[in-house]
Motif scaffolding. Structure first.
Motif, PDB file in Angstrom:
ATOM      1  N   MET A 113       0.841  -1.204   0.000  1.00 37.45           N
ATOM      2  CA  MET A 113       0.000   0.000   0.000  1.00 37.45           C
ATOM      3  C   MET A 113       0.875   1.252   0.000  1.00 37.45           C
ATOM      4  SD  MET A 113      -3.423  -0.519   2.318  1.00 37.45           S
ATOM      5  CE  MET A 113      -2.572  -0.372   3.858  1.00 37.45           C
ATOM      6  N   ALA A 114       1.883   1.249   0.880  1.00 35.33           N
ATOM      7  CA  ALA A 114       2.760   2.418   0.957  1.00 35.33           C
ATOM      8  C   ALA A 114       3.496   2.607  -0.367  1.00 35.33           C
ATOM      9  CB  ALA A 114       3.753   2.258   2.103  1.00 35.33           C
ATOM     10  N   PHE A 116       2.553   1.735  -3.279  1.00 31.07           N
ATOM     11  CA  PHE A 116       1.609   2.180  -4.312  1.00 31.07           C
ATOM     12  C   PHE A 116       1.336   3.678  -4.208  1.00 31.07           C
ATOM     13  CE2 PHE A 116      -2.746   2.605  -6.064  1.00 31.07           C
ATOM     14  CZ  PHE A 116      -2.457   2.217  -7.358  1.00 31.07           C
ATOM     15  N   VAL A 117       1.094   4.157  -2.992  1.00 31.99           N
ATOM     16  CA  VAL A 117       0.853   5.594  -2.815  1.00 31.99           C
ATOM     17  C   VAL A 117       2.087   6.389  -3.239  1.00 31.99           C
ATOM     18  CG1 VAL A 117       0.339   7.423  -1.164  1.00 31.99           C
ATOM     19  CG2 VAL A 117      -0.800   5.210  -0.955  1.00 31.99           C
ATOM     20  N   TRP A 120       2.125   6.224  -7.258  1.00 32.98           N
ATOM     21  CA  TRP A 120       1.094   6.847  -8.083  1.00 32.98           C
ATOM     22  C   TRP A 120       0.202   7.845  -7.351  1.00 32.98           C
ATOM     23  CZ3 TRP A 120       2.983   6.510 -12.414  1.00 32.98           C
ATOM     24  CH2 TRP A 120       3.415   5.326 -12.990  1.00 32.98           C
ATOM     25  N   GLY A 121       0.440   8.083  -6.064  1.00 34.11           N
ATOM     26  CA  GLY A 121      -0.406   9.000  -5.324  1.00 34.11           C
ATOM     27  C   GLY A 121      -0.183  10.445  -5.713  1.00 34.11           C
ATOM     28  N   LEU A 190      -4.178   3.182 -14.013  1.00 30.11           N
ATOM     29  CA  LEU A 190      -4.819   3.903 -12.920  1.00 30.11           C
ATOM     30  C   LEU A 190      -5.836   4.895 -13.472  1.00 30.11           C
ATOM     31  CD1 LEU A 190      -4.938   4.608  -9.873  1.00 30.11           C
ATOM     32  CD2 LEU A 190      -3.150   6.287 -10.307  1.00 30.11           C
ATOM     33  N   GLU A 194      -9.838   4.953 -12.788  1.00 31.99           N
ATOM     34  CA  GLU A 194     -10.518   6.069 -12.142  1.00 31.99           C
ATOM     35  C   GLU A 194     -11.589   6.652 -13.055  1.00 31.99           C
ATOM     36  OE1 GLU A 194      -7.353   8.584 -10.557  1.00 31.99           O
ATOM     37  OE2 GLU A 194      -7.777   7.616  -8.628  1.00 31.99           O
ATOM     38  N   SER A 199     -12.253   3.775  -7.177  1.00 32.32           N
ATOM     39  CA  SER A 199     -11.483   4.639  -6.276  1.00 32.32           C
ATOM     40  C   SER A 199     -10.008   4.261  -6.357  1.00 32.32           C
ATOM     41  CB  SER A 199     -11.983   4.475  -4.845  1.00 32.32           C
ATOM     42  OG  SER A 199     -11.672   3.184  -4.380  1.00 32.32           O
ATOM     43  N   PHE A 200      -9.183   5.100  -5.756  1.00 35.98           N
ATOM     44  CA  PHE A 200      -7.737   4.883  -5.749  1.00 35.98           C
ATOM     45  C   PHE A 200      -7.422   3.530  -5.112  1.00 35.98           C
ATOM     46  CE2 PHE A 200      -3.457   5.689  -3.943  1.00 35.98           C
ATOM     47  CZ  PHE A 200      -2.799   6.041  -5.098  1.00 35.98           C
ATOM     48  N   PHE A 201      -8.066   3.268  -3.968  1.00 36.28           N
ATOM     49  CA  PHE A 201      -7.826   2.016  -3.259  1.00 36.28           C
ATOM     50  C   PHE A 201      -8.273   0.827  -4.102  1.00 36.28           C
ATOM     51  CE2 PHE A 201      -9.220  -1.403  -0.407  1.00 36.28           C
ATOM     52  CZ  PHE A 201      -8.027  -1.665   0.233  1.00 36.28           C
ATOM     53  N   TYR A 204      -5.841   0.012  -6.742  1.00 40.55           N
ATOM     54  CA  TYR A 204      -4.705  -0.700  -6.149  1.00 40.55           C
ATOM     55  C   TYR A 204      -5.062  -2.157  -5.928  1.00 40.55           C
ATOM     56  CZ  TYR A 204      -2.559  -2.603  -1.881  1.00 40.55           C
ATOM     57  OH  TYR A 204      -2.019  -3.427  -0.946  1.00 40.55           O
TER      58      TYR A 204
END
Lengths: 297, 310
Positions: A113-114, A116-117, A120-121, A190, A194, A199-201, A204
């Protein structure tokens, strides 16, 4: 057996460029011999664990009988496999399995998760966090272990499973590996997700994570080996059998004056099996080029 | 991005809300890692510097913890045992680099060819690397047995009895060397994988071009393989060195720093100070020194990699 041995040269001779093929066979055979020499200590371990007489094990060590057992028995395994008793390793094995499964599973989730953010966050300060994570990689575990022991004993959580799991879930190395893997995937994935209202999550979880199987496999293997083989931290934080892992149990057992070699060997083989299983399960995706990308980091 | 769209039209407001939701999601996904790293890595790391300047004991005492500035460091530098430990890990590093990296490089070169049973062979060579150091110590403890262990028997057999049995772990001259053998065998598998990755990274066209130019296998090795592996060599050397400076488990299980302090290492010295002598402040000071050593090695790596332009 001899039939096969005889038929090979004939088959070879019938084909052109037989010299090159012979050379290749010789090469392959010699590599196998080298590989056998390398794994011979492990073969020796397995063979010795099948011998019931601990004095015989040491007596045999000096000769080729070390690689041979005339009447194999599983009694050592039965002995150490119990869940309670003086030489029971079943308990410690289960402890270790709990620690392994929990650490690796939560590690995969948290670090991916970290990563990924960070990849692409659009969160502000993302770049700073990434540089901090990379910088943290330099700190060796041994350098933080002293204050960490004080911290967990003050918090009253030493000698638990949690104390062996939680501190090692998040890791700069694995966050970075996931970050790198995700940046190699196209960003259009991504954007498309979207656009479709995910959603972003969701993007992922449903798109990027399934695509990152090689990364998940590599991190599982690396993290699994690391967790399974931990020694320094567990001896510092486990005082009783309650959550003690098998590595510490074997070491304690090994340190005794009269070593039960037969049981020590059986416990060691038992300790190898789960991690070997993990490696075999994920080996296919343990893509070497992926670790190679870490070289430049 | 959000600011530019801050008109009051309806789609823009929706976009704004979506962006906000997205940022919340991002923060929530990043939070576990950030919190865990802060609590279990950054805080203890910063604490280690503070603890290193106190007389913090392992178990709380009625007397308050005192701040003693650099006294711990001064005491460490005055302790001969610390310098012995540092010298020992340097000796260990000096021997393990050729042993471990050489083995890793050689096996990687063998396995890089298009061989039958490649995955099986790779797994066999990687097997020691997934074996716990504790298990390795159990096995090698028997191999090193004095005077009738397998190694001594083999040496005696090969030399026709000319070589006397060696007390591998009990002789101060041999103990560290024995740990080098065992450690190189256990850990070379990872370096082998890194080398395999490095070899895969060299484009085939370079080899084809060299072949057309008439370069033989040896020349191709020197002029294509070796330059292509430069960053890999640097990486492997650096991780091997850093690992060597952290030498602990083998020592704790097999030799406890002996005989005659010949296998005392920095981490073993640290753990003894912290847990046998219960001096946490002192032990933390040793851990700070360990960190500085690792940092210096990592910085050298960065410089070298930059020079090779990767």
């Amino acid at each position: 057996m001899s039939d096969i041995a005889l038929s090979i040269p004939q088959a070879r001779a019938a084909r052109p460029r037989s010299a090159a093929r012979v050379l290749r066979t010789v090469q392959t055979v010699s590599i196998f011999i080298i590989a056998l020499v390398i794994v011979s200590p492990l073969l020796l371990l397995v063979v010795a664990s099948l011998k019931d007489d601990r004095f015989q094990i040491l007596a045999d060590m000096g000769s080729f009988r070390a690689f041979w057992v005339s009447n194999p028995t599983l009694s050592n395994y039965a002995e150490v496999g119990h869940l309670s008793g003086e030489l029971a390793f079943g308990r410690y094995l289960i402890n270790s399995l709990i620690i392994l499964a929990t650490t690796v599973c939560s590690g995969l989730i948290v670090n991916s998760m970290a990563g990924f953010v960070l990849a692409w966050g659009s969160l502000r300060g993302r770049g700073v966090i990434l540089s901090v994570v990379i910088a943290l990689y330099v700190i060796p575990q041994e350098s933080i272990i002293m204050p960490l022991v004080i911290m967990v004993s003050r918090a009253g959580i030493s000698d638990t499973f949690a104390v062996q799991i939680v501190p090692w879930i998040a890791s700069p190395l694995y966050i970075f590996l996931f970050y790198q893997f995700f940046t190699q995937l196209p960003k259009e994935l991504l954007e498309a997700a979207e656009m479709d209202g995910a959603s972003f999550f969701r993007a992922y979880r449903s798109i990027f994570l399934p695509l990152s199987l090689p990364a998940l496999a590599t991190v599982s293997i690396l993290m699994g080996i690391e967790t399974w083989n931990q020694y320094l931290w567990p001896i510092l934080v486990t005082q009783t059998d309650y959550a003690r892992p098998i590595a510490v149990a074997i070491a304690t057992f090994f340190g005794q004056d009269s070593i039960y070699w037969d049981r020590a060997m059986a416990a060691s083989v038992l300790m190898m099996i789960p991690i070997l299983g993990l490696y075999l399960a994920f080996q296919r995706w343990f893509v070497s080029s992926f670790i190679g990308s870490a070289v430049k980091g | 991005m959000v600011m530019q769209q801050s008109t009051s039209s309806r789609p823009a407001r929706m976009a704004l809300r979506r962006d906000k939701g997205r940022l919340m999601q991002e923060a929530a996904m990043l939070a576990p890692a950030v919190i865990l790293l802060t609590v279990f890595l950054i805080v203890p790391f910063l604490l280690s510097f503070w603890t290193a300047m106190t007389n913090q004991p392992l178990v709380p005492r009625p007397t308050p913890v005192r701040f003693i500035w650099f006294n711990n460091f001064i005491r460490i530098f005055k302790d001969d045992l610390f310098w012995t430990a540092l010298w020992n890990v340097s000796r260990f590093t000096f021997w393990i680099i050729p042993a471990q990296c050489g083995l890793a490089f050689a096996t990687a070169l063998l396995l890089h060819q298009n061989l039958p049973f490649r995955n099986l062979l790779r797994g066999m060579f990687f097997l020691p690397a997934i074996t716990s150091m504790v298990v390795v110590c159990v096995i090698w403890g028997t191999l090193f047995q004095y005077p009738t262990g397998p190694f001594n028997q083999i040496l005696g057999f090969l030399s026709g009895g000319a070589i006397q049995p060696i007390d591998w772990l009990g002789d101060p001259e041999w103990a560290m060397f024995s740990l080098v053998l065992l450690s190189a065998w256990q850990a070379y598998g990872f370096q082998m994988i890194v080398y395999l990755a490095g070899l895969q990274g060299i484009p085939d066209e370079l080899y084809d071009a060299a072949k057309i130019d008439g370069a033989n296998a040896l020349r191709r090795f020197w002029h294509v393989t070796m330059p292509g592996l430069r960053p890999t060599h640097v990486f492997v050397l650096v991780i091997t060195t850093i690992q060597a400076f952290k030498l602990y488990t083998q020592v704790a299980i097999l030799t406890q720093g002996g005989p005659k302090s010949s296998t005392e290492t920095v981490v073993h010295y640290m753990v003894r100070a912290g847990f046998e002598e219960q001096k946490m402040g002192y032990a933390s000071a040793v851990s700070v020194i360990l960190f500085v050593i690792v940092l210096i090695i990592a910085l050298i790596q960065r410089q070298l990699l930059r020079r090779f332009d990767v």
